[in-house]
Design a protein around this motif. Structure first.
Motif, PDB file in Angstrom:
ATOM      1  N   GLU A   1      30.128  29.944  46.647  1.00 28.66           N
ATOM      2  CA  GLU A   1      30.372  29.428  45.593  1.00 28.66           C
ATOM      3  C   GLU A   1      29.487  29.977  44.977  1.00 28.66           C
ATOM      4  OE1 GLU A   1      32.024  26.527  44.072  1.00 28.66           O
ATOM      5  OE2 GLU A   1      33.132  27.073  45.988  1.00 28.66           O
ATOM      6  N   VAL A   2      28.260  30.443  45.767  1.00 31.33           N
ATOM      7  CA  VAL A   2      27.440  31.449  44.577  1.00 31.33           C
ATOM      8  C   VAL A   2      27.323  33.468  45.109  1.00 31.33           C
ATOM      9  CG1 VAL A   2      24.924  31.683  44.374  1.00 31.33           C
ATOM     10  CG2 VAL A   2      25.268  29.579  45.290  1.00 31.33           C
ATOM     11  N   ALA A   3      28.643  33.419  45.819  1.00 34.77           N
ATOM     12  CA  ALA A   3      28.750  35.340  45.791  1.00 34.77           C
ATOM     13  C   ALA A   3      29.269  35.508  45.147  1.00 34.77           C
ATOM     14  CB  ALA A   3      29.113  35.310  47.423  1.00 34.77           C
ATOM     15  N   GLY A   4      28.793  36.437  44.384  1.00 38.06           N
ATOM     16  CA  GLY A   4      29.233  37.533  43.703  1.00 38.06           C
ATOM     17  C   GLY A   4      29.474  36.634  42.173  1.00 38.06           C
ATOM     18  N   SER A   5      28.484  35.790  41.962  1.00 34.57           N
ATOM     19  CA  SER A   5      29.040  34.690  40.642  1.00 34.57           C
ATOM     20  C   SER A   5      26.977  34.229  39.509  1.00 34.57           C
ATOM     21  CB  SER A   5      29.799  33.539  41.298  1.00 34.57           C
ATOM     22  OG  SER A   5      30.290  33.166  39.928  1.00 34.57           O
ATOM     23  N   LEU A   6      27.540  34.346  38.323  1.00 36.51           N
ATOM     24  CA  LEU A   6      26.874  34.246  38.132  1.00 36.51           C
ATOM     25  C   LEU A   6      26.892  32.424  37.296  1.00 36.51           C
ATOM     26  CD1 LEU A   6      25.555  36.866  35.879  1.00 36.51           C
ATOM     27  CD2 LEU A   6      23.818  35.422  37.805  1.00 36.51           C
ATOM     28  N   THR A   7      25.971  31.445  37.405  1.00 34.11           N
ATOM     29  CA  THR A   7      26.494  30.594  36.205  1.00 34.11           C
ATOM     30  C   THR A   7      24.896  30.457  35.836  1.00 34.11           C
ATOM     31  OG1 THR A   7      27.595  28.152  36.138  1.00 34.11           O
ATOM     32  CG2 THR A   7      26.683  28.809  38.115  1.00 34.11           C
ATOM     33  N   SER A   8      25.198  29.402  34.434  1.00 37.03           N
ATOM     34  CA  SER A   8      23.831  28.603  34.116  1.00 37.03           C
ATOM     35  C   SER A   8      23.671  27.417  34.412  1.00 37.03           C
ATOM     36  CB  SER A   8      24.002  28.801  32.380  1.00 37.03           C
ATOM     37  OG  SER A   8      23.000  29.244  31.766  1.00 37.03           O
TER      38      SER A   8
ATOM     39  N   ALA B   1      50.697  37.071  27.114  1.00 38.58           N
ATOM     40  CA  ALA B   1      50.582  36.770  28.650  1.00 38.58           C
ATOM     41  C   ALA B   1      51.372  37.262  29.588  1.00 38.58           C
ATOM     42  CB  ALA B   1      50.941  35.154  28.935  1.00 38.58           C
ATOM     43  N   ALA B   2      52.635  38.047  29.369  1.00 43.10           N
ATOM     44  CA  ALA B   2      53.212  38.738  30.093  1.00 43.10           C
ATOM     45  C   ALA B   2      52.857  39.229  31.203  1.00 43.10           C
ATOM     46  CB  ALA B   2      53.923  39.880  29.185  1.00 43.10           C
ATOM     47  N   GLY B   3      52.972  39.481  32.238  1.00 43.41           N
ATOM     48  CA  GLY B   3      51.858  40.160  33.171  1.00 43.41           C
ATOM     49  C   GLY B   3      50.642  39.457  33.962  1.00 43.41           C
ATOM     50  N   LEU B   4      50.660  38.624  33.442  1.00 46.54           N
ATOM     51  CA  LEU B   4      48.590  38.524  32.375  1.00 46.54           C
ATOM     52  C   LEU B   4      48.432  36.741  33.620  1.00 46.54           C
ATOM     53  CD1 LEU B   4      47.240  40.115  29.559  1.00 46.54           C
ATOM     54  CD2 LEU B   4      47.439  40.624  31.695  1.00 46.54           C
ATOM     55  N   ARG B   5      49.666  35.938  33.455  1.00 47.44           N
ATOM     56  CA  ARG B   5      49.775  34.997  33.747  1.00 47.44           C
ATOM     57  C   ARG B   5      48.901  34.752  35.276  1.00 47.44           C
ATOM     58  NH1 ARG B   5      54.569  35.450  31.335  1.00 47.44           N
ATOM     59  NH2 ARG B   5      55.123  34.075  29.059  1.00 47.44           N
ATOM     60  N   PHE B   6      48.000  35.298  35.889  1.00 48.59           N
ATOM     61  CA  PHE B   6      47.435  34.489  36.943  1.00 48.59           C
ATOM     62  C   PHE B   6      46.270  33.978  36.916  1.00 48.59           C
ATOM     63  CE2 PHE B   6      47.347  38.781  35.835  1.00 48.59           C
ATOM     64  CZ  PHE B   6      46.047  38.949  36.203  1.00 48.59           C
ATOM     65  N   ASP B   7      45.495  32.999  37.441  1.00 44.86           N
ATOM     66  CA  ASP B   7      44.462  32.206  37.545  1.00 44.86           C
ATOM     67  C   ASP B   7      43.159  33.376  38.253  1.00 44.86           C
ATOM     68  OD1 ASP B   7      45.263  30.328  37.008  1.00 44.86           O
ATOM     69  OD2 ASP B   7      46.088  29.639  38.687  1.00 44.86           O
ATOM     70  N   GLY B   8      42.541  33.846  38.447  1.00 47.65           N
ATOM     71  CA  GLY B   8      40.811  34.196  38.750  1.00 47.65           C
ATOM     72  C   GLY B   8      41.131  33.868  40.155  1.00 47.65           C
ATOM     73  N   LEU B   9      40.138  34.695  40.596  1.00 43.19           N
ATOM     74  CA  LEU B   9      39.549  34.848  42.384  1.00 43.19           C
ATOM     75  C   LEU B   9      38.831  32.748  42.379  1.00 43.19           C
ATOM     76  CD1 LEU B   9      41.962  36.922  43.358  1.00 43.19           C
ATOM     77  CD2 LEU B   9      39.770  36.423  44.414  1.00 43.19           C
ATOM     78  N   GLY B  10      38.348  32.564  41.966  1.00 42.98           N
ATOM     79  CA  GLY B  10      37.216  32.157  41.962  1.00 42.98           C
ATOM     80  C   GLY B  10      36.395  31.697  43.027  1.00 42.98           C
ATOM     81  N   VAL B  11      36.693  32.056  43.785  1.00 43.79           N
ATOM     82  CA  VAL B  11      35.292  32.453  45.713  1.00 43.79           C
ATOM     83  C   VAL B  11      36.484  33.921  46.421  1.00 43.79           C
ATOM     84  CG1 VAL B  11      34.246  30.099  45.737  1.00 43.79           C
ATOM     85  CG2 VAL B  11      36.413  31.135  46.549  1.00 43.79           C
TER      86      VAL B  11
ATOM     87  N   ALA C   1      35.002  32.624  38.579  1.00 43.79           N
ATOM     88  CA  ALA C   1      36.158  32.081  38.565  1.00 43.79           C
ATOM     89  C   ALA C   1      37.054  32.584  37.689  1.00 43.79           C
ATOM     90  CB  ALA C   1      36.185  30.415  37.621  1.00 43.79           C
ATOM     91  N   LEU C   2      36.834  34.336  37.013  1.00 43.92           N
ATOM     92  CA  LEU C   2      37.307  34.443  36.520  1.00 43.92           C
ATOM     93  C   LEU C   2      37.851  35.590  36.797  1.00 43.92           C
ATOM     94  CD1 LEU C   2      37.012  32.876  33.463  1.00 43.92           C
ATOM     95  CD2 LEU C   2      35.436  32.716  34.072  1.00 43.92           C
TER      96      LEU C   2
END
Lengths: 339, 339, 339, 339
Positions: free
Chosen positions: A188-195, B329-339, B279-280
């Motif tokens: 959860e923490v790796a490569g991430s910043l959160t407040s 949103a064409a070509g941009l409809r994907f979520d961030g990686l998360g982890v 998340a982004l």
């Protein structure tokens, strides 16, 4: 001197044990931990080869009868509970928050529960604290964020509006303790910043304001936003306040340098060189840089410390040194790790 | 549509190629790089399996004659030089700074060298920019810090003093580019935080102020301190300004939510949930949280983006979509990686 | 004793200075660096507050005339060049590779250039090296990988086939030096693992084989694959070899424990507890674990060290202690950082 | 096609949802999670903006009645339990271990509990598996380590001794799941490497051996040591085995390249270029490099994958594509993140 550590299984406790093994005058002879009582110290802190074969005890007042000096590294609310059972003759440094606040109201607002009173605030590098500490037998060691922010802001009282200080500070994950929570796992923490504790609610706020008000003689107020950073140790605090008089980076740099002349652990870096948390890792040192942002008429200060070193265990030892009449640097003359 | 990318060997260029390989309407048929000309694209960007066997070309105007759309991902000062040799019919998105500033004086102060003029500012998620972009053939893609800070501040003009906004923002290392410098090597960066361009001198400052002034109708001023964080991607910006009227976290949250109703890529998170850069990662999304710090009467805003995604390549594609009359949103409809 | 350090601007040199500042008997009075000559030591190593105000000198033989002890931390091929100009009375520890190999042919195959001869190999924790070191005035400090692999394999000669040892070892980035290369920048390294010097070509191979052959009396052969890991310090080596006799994890654990009885810096962890590089950070300690893989009749060994500590600077000091007739642990009695 | 996901709150489940949101043919209409039932999907997986407003359901067989395709991402032992309550007409891909092993004895040795039987093994990039998968309605998706090791070893059966393969593989922390354990918190993992399941006991061993035995026609045996690496995603496997005939790096490279000619997701990199886990992040791609270590007469293979992508969710989708008669690359045509 015989030394005891109450609550040694956390990260601050482990760092304390690591540093105490170096100390020329202190000899650790009581080490307790609550949930890890009975376990090998090295099973919790595998780095502590110096303590190989020793175990954490459960807390028992009798183990501390012979201690000249006791460190408490407990969750808030716990120090106040054990204090009555410790020998009155022992000097005590509390790494927790229980005795930091002089206002029962602030305690209630930020911590809750019974208010236990206030001890000398152990911001060991600057006056009036340093002198007070050397005359005290009970000292409340400052919080990690509080240490970096108070040191970075204190010299500015003559040039900046301390009634509206903005601070954004990022801490390594050990600041969140050694506890098994999903939001702290590496994935959860790796490569991430959160407040976190967002919106001016962090519990170090009142102790910073209390310290700055004491140093400056005027009521200080802090807007403080903490951030969890993807690294194990270190705090980088960025502090900014409106300038109350026209000045330059050079003048502010000179002001800060003079302010910390007698503070051997605080380095105001050459203009343009920035504090870097890894340079402080494992040490009692502080790095500070200042600048005047002429575009917005603001003072900007950057402060780096190790949250477990200067921000906890190392400053606790510095306090103990002062309380015991030793050289404040005894057992603390080592540089940060760097990389 | 036929697409060209000028300057594709940097991190933003690589991300652009990665995203363009997804795009349903765009077909990349010219890819240039200066120092890497002649090399396999996968030797610089080993992830770009979609481009296996293709090489970077040296820049040659003739390669772009058939392009309907051209992305420039060049160091500042370079876009202005190549622009004359590109087909006038082509739509162009410049990921660099050359055409962002409407003030020659600000260009001179923050960048130096010849001022090249200003294109439509491509802050694609909010008005008045979105409408202007859809009518433009030349768009200046915002800087990564500028994107996060402008989006986080824009909705606040009716409740906060935008003439004294304080921002501390931390960026992953790809923001510093793909260049071999000692201060960027992993040993120096790992486990460490350090500030840079300290004292209100970061070159994104004027474009943020320009954008906010345009949105709010009043002159905005920003004190901005950037930080290099030990992670490859992501920007977390903490923004604070004095409230100009009494309000609550709930009211501000409603204000922000309303402001971004039509911005499909901007999420104002539920109260208490904090933006998190991971998340982004890899996406065009933005996460925002707000709070009223009643202790200091300040608005506090936290904004997370991916500096290479929303902060560069993904927003550039969003701009191109708007310019070409496609779904943004064409070509941009994907979520961030998360982890 | 007066001490000189030649080549102090690299990571091993910086760690050496950091550790020497602790040492009770050694006083550093000559510090040179090639490309950083004239610079403040703290500008290269910002952690070295103990050296504040001091600068790197350019190498000049006269600066070393009064030195009793000299450490060389130079790129390979360089130590051999400066040796003639150093005082013949000085004890010398070379952290580089120049004097490690007893075979001119192996030097030529793995390094190239003129062969300079061999000094006592400074694998300080085990015999026959320890005794030889204490009688030597010139010692070749082992490589970081070599240290961990030789220590992890040496006790196994009676139970495993050392003619076909397989080793995969991962190192932190400081092992690659303090140099500005694209493949070392944080953006490339963060969150990623990659192998290098692939296919049995790493230059530490012959010194490991030489050391093991000496310890075991039979010709050792190593298949060694190094990996670059996303962390600044630490080496974790996994070693496996076919068992030559039926045995159990318990028996092998006892064998290893006995082997290292007199090696105060080597800990064979309790069965089931695994070595962890962060536990060793900044220290001279080694952690080892062993197991019998009954499924494949193989011995498996895991070894952790700090590549800059035990793998370079700390072992160099241990060697110097032995050469100078001091306690081998002088200046080295501190635990690793842990977190 | 209507798709269900059982057990979507873990990391593999989250990645599956992320990838399914891209897929041109699959439409997710049932998403369950055990302990997170009733929670917003974005509260567990904040990146999954595509699922904003949707919640995890508790598992209820009726929710899956209309599903044509179901993915199971459950802890081992759980898939076998739910299978009876799922519609017999649905195609099922199990990301867990329950149906991977053809030997009840191996199941008992490595997992314990009731043996549930074996489904087609979903090692989708190579034969005979690919053909079998396309004829199957139930597929057991391989483990993450197993995928990388089996792919890296399979082509070598004609030149290397597969009865004594040594593998050391390091995985990012998501491989250990989304669970709150002290040894997984960031403070413990950051900047550190440590081994686990040490001594040849990792439960992926039998499935690797089973797959290689099937491919090669001879009994394969693996000595496998896993390592936890300080990064969220990625596996780098180093595989070595004695050569059974004289050969060269060039010849082995040609052999591997030929073997994977029809495997669009497997790239045998140009000689000398090493696999790098970050290049694969988020994708279904595999990078492989080979070398002959002439010093030890060993084959050495390096393989990189994303443990959550190719090692779990992406390969599961590839399997589903094959089972459904779709292009195997449907919804999987994107490159890794790179940085």
């Amino acid at each position: 001197m015989k030394v005891g550590v109450v609550g040694a299984s956390g990260y601050a406790g482990g760092e304390l044990l690591r540093l105490l093994a170096f100390h020329p005058q202190f000899e650790v002879n009581a080490i307790t931990a609550h949930s890890n009582a009975g376990e090998q110290i090295t099973s919790v802190h595998p780095q502590l080869q110096s303590y190989a074969g020793k175990k954490f005890s459960a807390f028992s007042p009798s183990d501390f009868l012979s201690c000249d000096l006791i460190f408490l590294a407990l969750p808030h609310g716990e120090s106040a509970k054990v204090i009555a059972s410790l020998p009155t003759s022992a000097k005590i440094v509390d790494l927790g928050a229980d005795f930091r606040l002089e206002s029962a109201q602030q305690w209630s607002k930020y911590y809750g529960g019974d208010y236990a009173g206030a001890w000398t605030y152990g911001l060991a590098d600057i006056e009036p604290f340093k002198t007070l500490i050397s005359k005290s037998t009970k000292v409340a060691n400052p919080g990690c964020y509080a240490t970096s922010i108070a040191l970075g802001t204190a010299p500015a009282s003559s040039i900046a509006d301390l009634s509206d200080v903005v601070v954004v500070a990022a801490s390594g994950t050990t600041g969140a303790g050694r506890s098994a929570k999903i939001n702290l796992i590496a994935s959860e923490v790796a490569g991430s910043l959160t407040s976190y504790k967002f919106g001016g609610v962090h519990q170090h706020t009142p102790e910073i304001e209390q310290a700055l008000t004491k140093v400056s003689g005027t009521a200080a107020k802090i807007s403080f936003t903490p951030i969890l950073a993807p690294m194990p140790r270190g705090i980088l605090s960025t502090i900014t306040a409106k300038l109350t008089k026209a000045t330059s980076t050079e003048e502010v740099h000179a002001l800060y340098s003079t302010y910390f002349t007698d503070s051997q652990f605080v380095t105001v870096l050459p203009i343009g060189v920035m504090p870097k948390t890894s340079a402080l890792t494992g040490s009692n040192h502080v790095q500070i840089q200042v600048a005047v942002d002429s575009h917005t008429s603001r003072l900007v200060v950057s402060v780096a410390i190790d949250n477990l070193g200067k921000g906890a265990a190392a400053q606790a030892i510095q306090n103990a040194n002062l309380m015991c009449g030793l050289d404040e640097a005894a057992g603390l003359r080592f540089d940060g790790l760097g990389v």
